[in-house]
Structures are given as structure tokens and as C-alpha cells.
Design an enzyme around this catalytic site. Sequence first.
Site, PDB file in Angstrom:
ATOM      1  CB  SER A 100      39.257  47.812  46.445  1.00 45.69           C
ATOM      2  OG  SER A 100      39.458  47.848  45.077  1.00 45.69           O
ATOM      3  CB  VAL A 104      33.107  46.297  44.795  1.00 43.85           C
ATOM      4  CG1 VAL A 104      33.574  47.444  43.948  1.00 43.85           C
ATOM      5  CG2 VAL A 104      33.959  45.065  44.600  1.00 43.85           C
TER       6      VAL A 104
HETATM    7  N1  GLU Z   1      38.588  42.411  43.014  1.00 38.88           N
HETATM    8  C1  GLU Z   1      37.861  43.550  42.528  1.00 38.88           C
HETATM    9  C2  GLU Z   1      38.301  43.889  41.124  1.00 38.88           C
HETATM   10  O1  GLU Z   1      39.456  43.727  40.803  1.00 38.88           O
HETATM   11  C3  GLU Z   1      38.117  44.694  43.473  1.00 38.88           C
HETATM   12  C4  GLU Z   1      37.299  45.864  43.132  1.00 38.88           C
HETATM   13  C5  GLU Z   1      37.080  46.829  44.250  1.00 38.88           C
HETATM   14  O2  GLU Z   1      36.819  46.455  45.393  1.00 38.88           O
HETATM   15  O3  GLU Z   1      37.167  48.024  43.916  1.00 38.88           O
HETATM   16  O4  GLU Z   1      37.523  44.317  40.319  1.00 38.88           O
END
Ligand code: GLU
Length: 343
Positions: free
Chosen positions: A83, A279
Site C-alpha cells: 500500500s 501490509v
Molecule cells: N496489494 C495489497 C492489496 O491490494 C495492498 C494492501 C495494503 O498494503 O494495504 O490488498
Amino acid sequence: MFETDLRDVVQRSATGALPSGAEVDEIVARAHARYAGLDEGDVADYIPILAEADPAWFGLALVGVDGGAHVAGDVGVAFSIQSISKAFVFALVCDELGHELVHERVGVNNTGLPFNSVIALELNDGSPMNSMVNAGAIATTALVPAADDEDRWRRVREGLSRFAGRRLDVDDEVYRSESLTNHRNRALARLLQSYDRLDADPDATVDVYTRQCSLAVTARDLGVMGATLADGGVNPVTGERVVSAEACRDTLALLASCGLYERSGEWLFEIGLPAKSGVSGGLVAVAPGKGAVGAFSPLLDPAGNSVRGQRACAHLSRSLGLNLFASDPAPAAAVASTNEGVA
Ligand code: GLU
């Protein structure tokens, strides 16, 4: 919790510059040592490959607007940016398209709901609300001006690489793992399309978004990327202008209100800095005009923020005088001369 934990650390105000390099080195080392043994939180597993992260990893890097890096721990371990990419793609889009269009097309208010919420979109008539939640980030990626999807991806990768001051590459394992399981993001993109809120093909945009989230970075990279936002858009290590000062301002304002998921208010209250977490355990916190902290530790709180990263940033914010809301009164003589002639 933060306030109680840090009673022994003197609160410095944000007035003035960073302390000397040697002092910053020592304070970064102290913040790292203080939380390296903290074992709270869980490693993310909704993207299967992320569950393989070593919970002991912990890197901390403060990069100043002079380009100097002050580091401790695992600052060379690569992890997927996740994210945190949203912040830098937002800056690139603001730079190209401007404040008003992004405000109108995506929005800049916190949803108060989890980052991948479908309900948030439905409750707000299809407005993704802001570029830091998945729906808004997918809509923002679709706004990157490009000839086609491959060109869009190239611009995103090159733009984020300029922030880092080195070529960033996709972690293919993470990309594959997320591509096989990102059904919710595909659903969000279709829903955006149904509300006429997506400016490109839904599946192709989710693919670009998934690749951007899979770019491999280190805590040191995050420090440099954040320091570019702290330095009016100029990368302090390469000297290259990456985005305009206005785009930095807009990005930092959004990060202050939406950067730490549903805990953004709490974070701002405790730490007082614009920031973004992801995350996989990355966290970047930006002190405008001073520098940025890049942190990495995969144990997360229930909202998805790195536990050690947050605690170390709280320590650094306090001991280095980064909290934007902590000021010192102006010296009496300066106040008197400013007021001369007022009466
Ligand atoms: N690529 C992750 C998603 O789209 C990113 C989530 C995050 O880091 O909040 O769920």
C-alpha cells in the site's frame, strides 16, 4: 499507550532543524534497540506469500533532506512495497493532473472503514473517497496518463524508481501470489466501473496496481522516497526533481488524514506526521523540510500497520522534534520586533 511508553523521552518541538548527524545516528540506534524485542502483532497472510516473512525482521532508516542516511537493523532486507506505493502513485498523478481533478475524481476524505471495503464504496455513491484505500488507489492508478496499460505500468515503475533513486523491480513471487488471490480488488474495480468512476479497463488496471504493490523495496528505500516528499519533490540523494512541491504538499495532506488505515487519527494524535503503511510491514513517515523515516517489520496491528514501525516512529518523532504540532514559543525579542508599530 505511546505517551505512557515514552515518558522518559523528552519531547522536542518541530521548530528548527534536525540535531547533528551523530546525534541522529545514536537516537535511531536507540529507537531500534528499544523495540527490536517487541513481539506484538501478526504477520499478514491474506496474500499467501506474505505469511513467509520472518517476524524478527526490523529495519529503521532516517534519511535527511541533506541526503544523509541514519540506519539501524535490517535496512537492506527487500519486501514488497504494497500500500505504500499508493502514496507515490498519488503524488505522480497530482503532479501530472493537479489538485482539483484528483479531489473531484477520487476524493480526499477518510472512509473510517478497512482498506479493502466494498461497503465504503456503496455508502458513498461509488466515490472511492481517497487514494489510500484499495478502491481509490485503483482509480488513481487508472488516472496515470498513458498510451496503454503497458505504458501506464512503465510510468508507474519509473516514477516510483525516481522517488527511490534506483531502479525498482517487481518481486515476481509476490506478484503471482497476489494475482491469484486478488478477487476482491477485481470486484472493487468492476464496482467502480459500474459507477463510472474508473478511467481505464478494470482488469488491466488491477494488474498494474498489483504490480505496483509487488515492487521490492528496503527500509532505506522508503527513507529516500519519503525524504523526496519532505524535500519539496527533489530526491535529496540523486538531486533529481521527481514531482512538484505542490504535489508533495497535496500528498502529505492526504497521508496525514488517511495514511494508517482506520488508525490514521490515532497515529496523527500520537506521532504528528504524515505517513503511509503497508501490509508487508513497511512504514514511511515524513517530516516536511527535515527528512523521513523508513521502517520495516512484518508484525502488524489489527488495522495492518507495523507494530514496531509505529513504536519506533513515535520515539523518533518525540526525540528528534518531528511532530508537526509541537512548537516552541518565538523568543520574546523577536515577538516584540514583529509587533512594533502595531499599537
Ligand atoms: N496489494 C495489497 C492489496 O491490494 C495492498 C494492501 C495494503 O498494503 O494495504 O490488498
